[in-house]
Design a protein around this motif. Sequence first.
Motif, PDB file in Angstrom:
ATOM      1  N   MET A 148       0.820  -1.206   0.000  1.00 40.98           N
ATOM      2  CA  MET A 148       0.000   0.000   0.000  1.00 40.98           C
ATOM      3  C   MET A 148       0.860   1.263   0.000  1.00 40.98           C
ATOM      4  O   MET A 148       0.492   2.284  -0.584  1.00 40.98           O
ATOM      5  CB  MET A 148      -0.927   0.005   1.222  1.00 40.98           C
ATOM      6  N   ARG A 149       1.991   1.204   0.643  1.00 40.76           N
ATOM      7  CA  ARG A 149       2.792   2.413   0.824  1.00 40.76           C
ATOM      8  C   ARG A 149       3.547   2.800  -0.434  1.00 40.76           C
ATOM      9  O   ARG A 149       3.731   3.996  -0.703  1.00 40.76           O
ATOM     10  CB  ARG A 149       3.766   2.195   1.980  1.00 40.76           C
ATOM     11  N   LEU A 150       3.983   1.833  -1.221  1.00 38.22           N
ATOM     12  CA  LEU A 150       4.748   2.111  -2.434  1.00 38.22           C
ATOM     13  C   LEU A 150       3.964   1.769  -3.692  1.00 38.22           C
ATOM     14  O   LEU A 150       3.878   2.580  -4.624  1.00 38.22           O
ATOM     15  CB  LEU A 150       6.065   1.326  -2.412  1.00 38.22           C
ATOM     16  N   GLY A 151       3.379   0.573  -3.738  1.00 41.34           N
ATOM     17  CA  GLY A 151       2.700   0.136  -4.950  1.00 41.34           C
ATOM     18  C   GLY A 151       1.487   0.980  -5.288  1.00 41.34           C
ATOM     19  O   GLY A 151       1.250   1.307  -6.466  1.00 41.34           O
ATOM     20  N   LEU A 152       0.707   1.353  -4.269  1.00 40.32           N
ATOM     21  CA  LEU A 152      -0.511   2.121  -4.517  1.00 40.32           C
ATOM     22  C   LEU A 152      -0.219   3.514  -5.081  1.00 40.32           C
ATOM     23  O   LEU A 152      -0.782   3.892  -6.118  1.00 40.32           O
ATOM     24  CB  LEU A 152      -1.322   2.209  -3.222  1.00 40.32           C
ATOM     25  N   PRO A 153       0.663   4.323  -4.464  1.00 44.18           N
ATOM     26  CA  PRO A 153       0.935   5.646  -5.053  1.00 44.18           C
ATOM     27  C   PRO A 153       1.540   5.592  -6.450  1.00 44.18           C
ATOM     28  O   PRO A 153       1.190   6.395  -7.311  1.00 44.18           O
ATOM     29  CB  PRO A 153       1.915   6.279  -4.052  1.00 44.18           C
ATOM     30  N   LEU A 197       5.270  13.492  -9.210  1.00 40.48           N
ATOM     31  CA  LEU A 197       5.908  13.906  -7.955  1.00 40.48           C
ATOM     32  C   LEU A 197       4.933  13.804  -6.785  1.00 40.48           C
ATOM     33  O   LEU A 197       5.343  13.475  -5.659  1.00 40.48           O
ATOM     34  CB  LEU A 197       6.433  15.338  -8.080  1.00 40.48           C
ATOM     35  N   GLY A 198       3.657  14.069  -7.021  1.00 39.76           N
ATOM     36  CA  GLY A 198       2.668  13.924  -5.954  1.00 39.76           C
ATOM     37  C   GLY A 198       2.577  12.498  -5.451  1.00 39.76           C
ATOM     38  O   GLY A 198       2.475  12.253  -4.243  1.00 39.76           O
ATOM     39  N   GLY A 199       2.608  11.531  -6.388  1.00 36.49           N
ATOM     40  CA  GLY A 199       2.586  10.136  -5.969  1.00 36.49           C
ATOM     41  C   GLY A 199       3.854   9.735  -5.240  1.00 36.49           C
ATOM     42  O   GLY A 199       3.807   9.031  -4.227  1.00 36.49           O
ATOM     43  N   LEU A 200       5.004  10.188  -5.736  1.00 38.54           N
ATOM     44  CA  LEU A 200       6.267   9.839  -5.079  1.00 38.54           C
ATOM     45  C   LEU A 200       6.379  10.489  -3.696  1.00 38.54           C
ATOM     46  O   LEU A 200       6.980   9.908  -2.783  1.00 38.54           O
ATOM     47  CB  LEU A 200       7.443  10.276  -5.955  1.00 38.54           C
ATOM     48  N   ALA A 201       5.826  11.684  -3.537  1.00 42.42           N
ATOM     49  CA  ALA A 201       5.908  12.365  -2.239  1.00 42.42           C
ATOM     50  C   ALA A 201       5.154  11.618  -1.145  1.00 42.42           C
ATOM     51  O   ALA A 201       5.437  11.800   0.045  1.00 42.42           O
ATOM     52  CB  ALA A 201       5.361  13.788  -2.370  1.00 42.42           C
ATOM     53  N   LEU A 202       4.212  10.777  -1.536  1.00 40.52           N
ATOM     54  CA  LEU A 202       3.437  10.028  -0.544  1.00 40.52           C
ATOM     55  C   LEU A 202       4.219   8.876   0.076  1.00 40.52           C
ATOM     56  O   LEU A 202       3.903   8.445   1.191  1.00 40.52           O
ATOM     57  CB  LEU A 202       2.168   9.473  -1.186  1.00 40.52           C
ATOM     58  N   ILE A 203       5.190   8.360  -0.649  1.00 40.26           N
ATOM     59  CA  ILE A 203       5.837   7.112  -0.226  1.00 40.26           C
ATOM     60  C   ILE A 203       6.417   7.191   1.183  1.00 40.26           C
ATOM     61  O   ILE A 203       6.210   6.286   1.996  1.00 40.26           O
ATOM     62  CB  ILE A 203       6.909   6.701  -1.263  1.00 40.26           C
ATOM     63  N   MET A 205      -5.523  10.788  -4.082  1.00 37.64           N
ATOM     64  CA  MET A 205      -6.098   9.542  -4.576  1.00 37.64           C
ATOM     65  C   MET A 205      -5.627   8.307  -3.815  1.00 37.64           C
ATOM     66  O   MET A 205      -6.436   7.485  -3.381  1.00 37.64           O
ATOM     67  CB  MET A 205      -5.783   9.394  -6.065  1.00 37.64           C
ATOM     68  N   ALA A 206      -4.325   8.152  -3.645  1.00 37.78           N
ATOM     69  CA  ALA A 206      -3.803   6.935  -3.011  1.00 37.78           C
ATOM     70  C   ALA A 206      -4.268   6.795  -1.553  1.00 37.78           C
ATOM     71  O   ALA A 206      -4.694   5.709  -1.149  1.00 37.78           O
ATOM     72  CB  ALA A 206      -2.280   6.901  -3.103  1.00 37.78           C
ATOM     73  N   PRO A 207      -4.206   7.839  -0.716  1.00 37.07           N
ATOM     74  CA  PRO A 207      -4.714   7.679   0.657  1.00 37.07           C
ATOM     75  C   PRO A 207      -6.193   7.342   0.707  1.00 37.07           C
ATOM     76  O   PRO A 207      -6.622   6.535   1.541  1.00 37.07           O
ATOM     77  CB  PRO A 207      -4.436   9.053   1.289  1.00 37.07           C
ATOM     78  N   ALA A 208      -6.989   7.944  -0.181  1.00 37.57           N
ATOM     79  CA  ALA A 208      -8.423   7.637  -0.182  1.00 37.57           C
ATOM     80  C   ALA A 208      -8.673   6.181  -0.555  1.00 37.57           C
ATOM     81  O   ALA A 208      -9.487   5.495   0.072  1.00 37.57           O
ATOM     82  CB  ALA A 208      -9.144   8.565  -1.153  1.00 37.57           C
ATOM     83  N   MET A 209      -7.957   5.696  -1.570  1.00 36.69           N
ATOM     84  CA  MET A 209      -8.148   4.299  -1.968  1.00 36.69           C
ATOM     85  C   MET A 209      -7.620   3.355  -0.901  1.00 36.69           C
ATOM     86  O   MET A 209      -8.215   2.291  -0.657  1.00 36.69           O
ATOM     87  CB  MET A 209      -7.457   4.037  -3.300  1.00 36.69           C
ATOM     88  N   MET A 210      -6.513   3.710  -0.251  1.00 36.53           N
ATOM     89  CA  MET A 210      -5.985   2.864   0.817  1.00 36.53           C
ATOM     90  C   MET A 210      -6.987   2.729   1.953  1.00 36.53           C
ATOM     91  O   MET A 210      -7.214   1.634   2.465  1.00 36.53           O
ATOM     92  CB  MET A 210      -4.678   3.447   1.349  1.00 36.53           C
ATOM     93  N   ARG A 211      -7.600   3.846   2.339  1.00 38.32           N
ATOM     94  CA  ARG A 211      -8.582   3.785   3.425  1.00 38.32           C
ATOM     95  C   ARG A 211      -9.762   2.911   3.037  1.00 38.32           C
ATOM     96  O   ARG A 211     -10.240   2.108   3.838  1.00 38.32           O
ATOM     97  CB  ARG A 211      -9.058   5.197   3.764  1.00 38.32           C
ATOM     98  N   GLY A 212     -10.248   3.039   1.823  1.00 40.65           N
ATOM     99  CA  GLY A 212     -11.364   2.212   1.391  1.00 40.65           C
ATOM    100  C   GLY A 212     -11.019   0.743   1.311  1.00 40.65           C
ATOM    101  O   GLY A 212     -11.802  -0.121   1.718  1.00 40.65           O
ATOM    102  N   LEU A 213      -9.834   0.426   0.779  1.00 41.91           N
ATOM    103  CA  LEU A 213      -9.420  -0.968   0.688  1.00 41.91           C
ATOM    104  C   LEU A 213      -9.263  -1.599   2.071  1.00 41.91           C
ATOM    105  O   LEU A 213      -9.672  -2.744   2.296  1.00 41.91           O
ATOM    106  CB  LEU A 213      -8.103  -1.066  -0.080  1.00 41.91           C
TER     107      LEU A 213
END
Length: 555
Positions: A159-164, A342-348, A401-409
């Motif tokens: 979730m932390r790397l693959g999802l973003p 960059l937004g996705g990478l910043a989440l990791i 997007m990634a945090p929202a999908m992670m919470r739902g999953l």
Amino acid sequence: MSDAASPTSQGAEQAPTPAAPQPPVFQPMPLPRALGYMSASIVIALTQGMAQGFVSTNIPQIAGDLGATTTQASWLMAAFLIPRASMPLLLIKLRAQYGLRRFAEVAIVIYVVVALLSFAALDLRSAITTQFFAGMASAPLSTLAFLYALEPLPPAWKMRLGLPVSLSMIAVGPHLARVISPALMNDQGWGALHLMTLGMAGISLALVYLLPLKSPPRVKAIAPLDLVSWLLIACGFGGLITGFVMGPTLWWTEVPWLGKVVAASVVCLTLAVVIELHRKAPLLDIRWLASPAMLHLTVTLLVFRLILSEQSAGAPRMFQMLSITQSQLVPLFAVISVATVLGGLALIPWLKPERVPVIHLIALVLIAAGAFLDSRSTLDTRPVQMMFSQGLIAFAGSLFMAPAMMRGLMAALARGPNYLLSFVIVFLSTQSIGGAAGSGMFTTFINHGQALHLQVLREELMTVDPLVARELAARVAQLAPQIADPAQSRAQAAALIAQEASNLAYVLAYNDAYFLTFLAAIAAASALVLHMGRDWLAAHWPRGRNPSPSAESLQ
């Protein structure tokens, strides 16, 4: 959706004690093979996203190649989006019943076949049919991109790397299509776009066969009533998307059948809900979807999707109205593409469940800042002046997007794998329908606002204003060397001023829409702050404490 989330029931049946099923043990991949899986995820995600972007970006040029009007060519976008909205719901069932590996191989082969058929689209009717099948064939690719990103990662990093990574690559595809499509269209027209799509599909096909996904045990997942519910949901989603895509183009009150289509879609979705509420093993758990936590997640996803429509329906169309060509927009969308990644990478480094509200708050603040900067546009605004603001919005979209999908999953998997479908339908309805609704509402607001501003400007031009007379005289003087007849030059100057007034009315309408987006983002951020404050008080407020004063305190 990942291997780590799929329990192996066979091992539990063979155990001598009735212990709970254990997830499969993760076996690390060699680094080159792991990089291959991540590369496959990126290629498949870009293949899917760019196919959609090629159509939405080049509607006017494609209309010319097909001998159709821009309004008629808008059906191409609707035809592509209609199957995309509901197909993943059925595909999850097919994947569970027939195996992940077979699902991946068949899905990518179908996509390549449809890419080949696109070369046979020589008129509008055949092009619409091809785009419908292209949307249907591209639906599995988002899932494949997600699964390939998760396959080589240990459970702690899925979730932390693959999802973003996977979601940012899916999101960047349409923007990247705007970067490369002008060069392709200038060479060979729409055929070059088909050739590019076919080439990327062929690379994806090779990667899928060279790097197979591990399949969990197959289960019988499809029941007859599942197909009935899915058909009703597909018709409902398709009707809503048709209304939101074609409504602003044909105009809502001018075409009676639009209202009938939207009403029929509501009826279909209502019937699907009624069927699912009376099933023992429903396709969707409607009661869980109606719980406060899921309603909160649904509203969050929908609000973000509507707000982010400013980027797809705002700046590109405003610049098109200002006679900015697609090639002049390439640097702007290059910046947007980089900001999305960059937004996705910043989440990791920061993505954890407890940080999701803070990440969403940062995203809302960035969107509000970008929309506010855009709301100060003028007739002289050019793409370079919007790079910073649009980059902020793109960066914020990936942050959300990634945090929202992670919470739902996590909420779905915590209740069991069967709830995954219920979350998927929430995510799809808010992203697919929410995206179409946001774009349609944004365009409708612009058209209505432009008419109001133009009416006010025309009234000002009709008055005996010294500034208007001075501008008219200046235009007549500029046209005098080209037009000898004074009356004709005066009429031409008046027409130029009227055209500038129309363009100014559009810019003012876009500014109103940008400012409305700013207000919506601020309102959502304020609501989120209040929600976070309530959660903080609930966590820190002493429980079981008697609120009445004690005898000692009264003495």
